[in-house]
Scaffold this active site. Structure first.
Site, PDB file in Angstrom:
ATOM      1  N   ASP A  13      -2.506  -0.598  11.975  1.00 20.77           N
ATOM      2  CA  ASP A  13      -2.187   0.604  11.185  1.00 20.77           C
ATOM      3  C   ASP A  13      -3.139   1.761  11.440  1.00 20.77           C
ATOM      4  OD1 ASP A  13      -4.388  -0.550   9.904  1.00 20.77           O
ATOM      5  OD2 ASP A  13      -3.690   0.021   7.908  1.00 20.77           O
ATOM      6  N   ASN A  14      -4.288   1.473  12.024  1.00 21.95           N
ATOM      7  CA  ASN A  14      -5.265   2.526  12.361  1.00 21.95           C
ATOM      8  C   ASN A  14      -6.388   1.868  13.163  1.00 21.95           C
ATOM      9  OD1 ASN A  14      -5.668   2.121   8.979  1.00 21.95           O
ATOM     10  ND2 ASN A  14      -7.428   1.636  10.269  1.00 21.95           N
ATOM     11  N   LYS A  45     -11.432   4.574  12.877  1.00 23.35           N
ATOM     12  CA  LYS A  45     -10.580   4.744  11.704  1.00 23.35           C
ATOM     13  C   LYS A  45     -10.902   6.056  10.986  1.00 23.35           C
ATOM     14  CE  LYS A  45      -9.491   2.557   7.275  1.00 23.35           C
ATOM     15  NZ  LYS A  45      -9.630   1.369   6.422  1.00 23.35           N
ATOM     16  N   HIS A  50       0.789  -1.246   0.000  1.00 25.28           N
ATOM     17  CA  HIS A  50       0.000   0.000   0.000  1.00 25.28           C
ATOM     18  C   HIS A  50       0.814   1.286   0.000  1.00 25.28           C
ATOM     19  CE1 HIS A  50      -4.389   1.367   0.922  1.00 25.28           C
ATOM     20  NE2 HIS A  50      -3.958   1.692  -0.292  1.00 25.28           N
TER      21      HIS A  50
END
Ligand code: MG
Length: 452
Positions: free
Chosen positions: A271-272, A292, A130
């Protein structure tokens, strides 16, 4: 009878040799990054319904970091891990990349994988990347020997992001840049990533390795294998998290079977925060406000654990501010690697992991950016919100004491004008350096995103 002392001597000799090798060996790093896992989704972070025995044990064997921050969405968080920078500094702070994107991580940036590779490490990423899916942005161009996984999120296939101008291809599964499958069965990915991870460690057990494991779960669309589907108390979300926990167990078992436990720092985070879905079976941010894509704590504070038997004290909890940006300088220092050629924002947080923090913690300040807008700053226990497009009616600025009020429920700006003034000055420093779309300030210290 004669064989016993000889065998014993041979055994002792082998043990001494192993000890010598362990002392000379650079540490291995296994960094596991869940996707959209909530702060309250692990037993060791307070979940009452999900079963995560492996991660709970990992926390009991190591350190739990309770104020570890990522960015609010996938691409920026992954950028900060790779570069040690605020994502906005390197041009990747403005949301996530899509199958039609033509930008990605710049070739001018130094990544943690490049620094470790130059130090003799075998490097792999197993899972989602990503940071750009065009050839020049893929992992093997940025310091990884090996990649198995998806170039972007698991929902980015032809069923999503369909526009009149662009129809995404089926979700690609790549091995070293080669398309090996389209629309892989997502219920098998957690298991396949665990198997790939163990195989990589076996192939590279003789030298130090950096294994960055980035499972697609529990990002939407959720999936779990037959062994886990329908087994949790929180629907398919819970099934996916419990399978993820199992996958971490397979990786830890692999490390143990290779005899590398004391040579390997294992790090786990997300990651979140959890995605917002209109169903009961979704992620939990626990006591935190928001989810998020928001700069409330629930969007950016992650359930984080580090384990390194014999080096990190077991069963410890640390609340100092730490972040994904700190991964690069911390691992680079432990490996005796070079520093990146450009300025970074991360700091070495090994003193926090080891529990040897002096009077001044390595990091006392953190900036909360979302789509290139500076929305909040934290200094010590204080967090000041300076931009809240979701909540203008409450009146800005909002000040919270995160030690007393982790859920950001009570605005104490009125009673603390000095603190507000100090944090506003910190926000202005951030704007001048990194820029801020909310106020239109262009940063002096930003660098360009990678382009084709
Ligand atoms: Mg994510």
């Amino acid at each position: 009878m004669l064989r016993t002392p000889l065998s014993r001597r041979a055994f002792l000799g082998a043990a001494a040799f192993t000890t010598l090798r362990a002392a000379e060996r650079l540490p291995n790093f296994v960094f596991i990054l869940a996707d959209d896992l909530g702060y309250g989704d692990l037993g060791c972070f307070g979940s009452k319904d999900l079963r995560t025995p492996v991660l709970d044990q990992m926390a009991a064997d190591g350190v739990k970091l309770t104020s570890f921050y990522a960015a609010p969405v996938c691409t920026p968080s992954r950028t900060s891990i790779m570069t040690g920078c605020y994502p906005i500094r390197v041009g990747l702070g403005n949301g996530v990349l899509f199958p039609y994107s033509k930008t990605g991580i710049s070739s001018e940036e130094t990544t943690i994988s490049q620094l470790l590779k130059a130090r003799g490490y075998a490097t792999a990423i197993i899972g989602k990347w990503h940071l750009g899916h065009q050839e020049k942005f893929l992992p093997q161009q940025h310091g990884f020997d090996y990649h198995f996984g998806t170039p972007y999120s698991n929902d980015m296939n032809r069923n999503h992001y369909k526009t009149p101008e662009f129809i995404a291809p089926p979700l690609p599964l790549l091995r070293n840049g080669e398309l090996i499958e389209q629309d892989p069965n997502q219920a098998e990915l957690t298991r396949r990533y665990a198997e790939e991870s163990v195989a990589f460690m076996k192939r590279n057990k003789e030298k130090p390795f950096f294994l960055y494991i980035t499972p697609n779960m529990p990002h939407l669309p959720l999936a779990a294998s037959d062994k886990f589907r329908g087994k949790s108390k929180r629907g398919i979300y819970g099934d996916a998290v419990e399978e993820l926990d199992w996958g971490v167990g397979e990786i830890l078992r692999g490390i143990r079977e290779l005899g590398l436990e004391k040579d390997t720092l294992v790090f786990f985070t997300s990651d979140n925060g959890p995605a917002q879905v209109a169903k009961p079976d979704n992620g939990s941010a626990g006591p935190l406000r928001g989810r998020k894509a928001s700069t409330w704590e629930g969007g950016m504070r992650e359930p984080t654990i580090a384990r390194w038997p014999g080096t990190i004290p077991a069963g410890t909890v640390r609340s100092e501010i730490t972040s994904t940006m700190d991964v690069l300088p911390t691992l680079a220092k432990l490996a005796g690697a070079a520093k990146p050629k450009s300025r970074i924002d991360g700091v070495d947080i090994f003193p926090v992991l080891e529990g040897k923090v002096g009077a001044k913690p390595p990091r006392d300040t953190f900036y909360y950016y979302s789509v290139d807008r500076l929305q909040a700053v934290r200094n010590g226990k204080w967090k000041l919100h300076v931009d809240r497009p979701d909540l203008k009616q409450e009146g800005l600025p909002l000040l919270y004491d995160l030690e007393a009020d982790i859920g950001e429920t009570t605005n104490v700006a009125g009673g603390n004008p000095e603190v507000v003034g100090r944090l506003q000055k910190i926000a202005e420093i951030a704007r001048q350096d990194l820029g801020d779309l909310a106020t239109g300030v262009k940063g002096n210290g930003i660098r360009p995103v990678g382009t084709l």
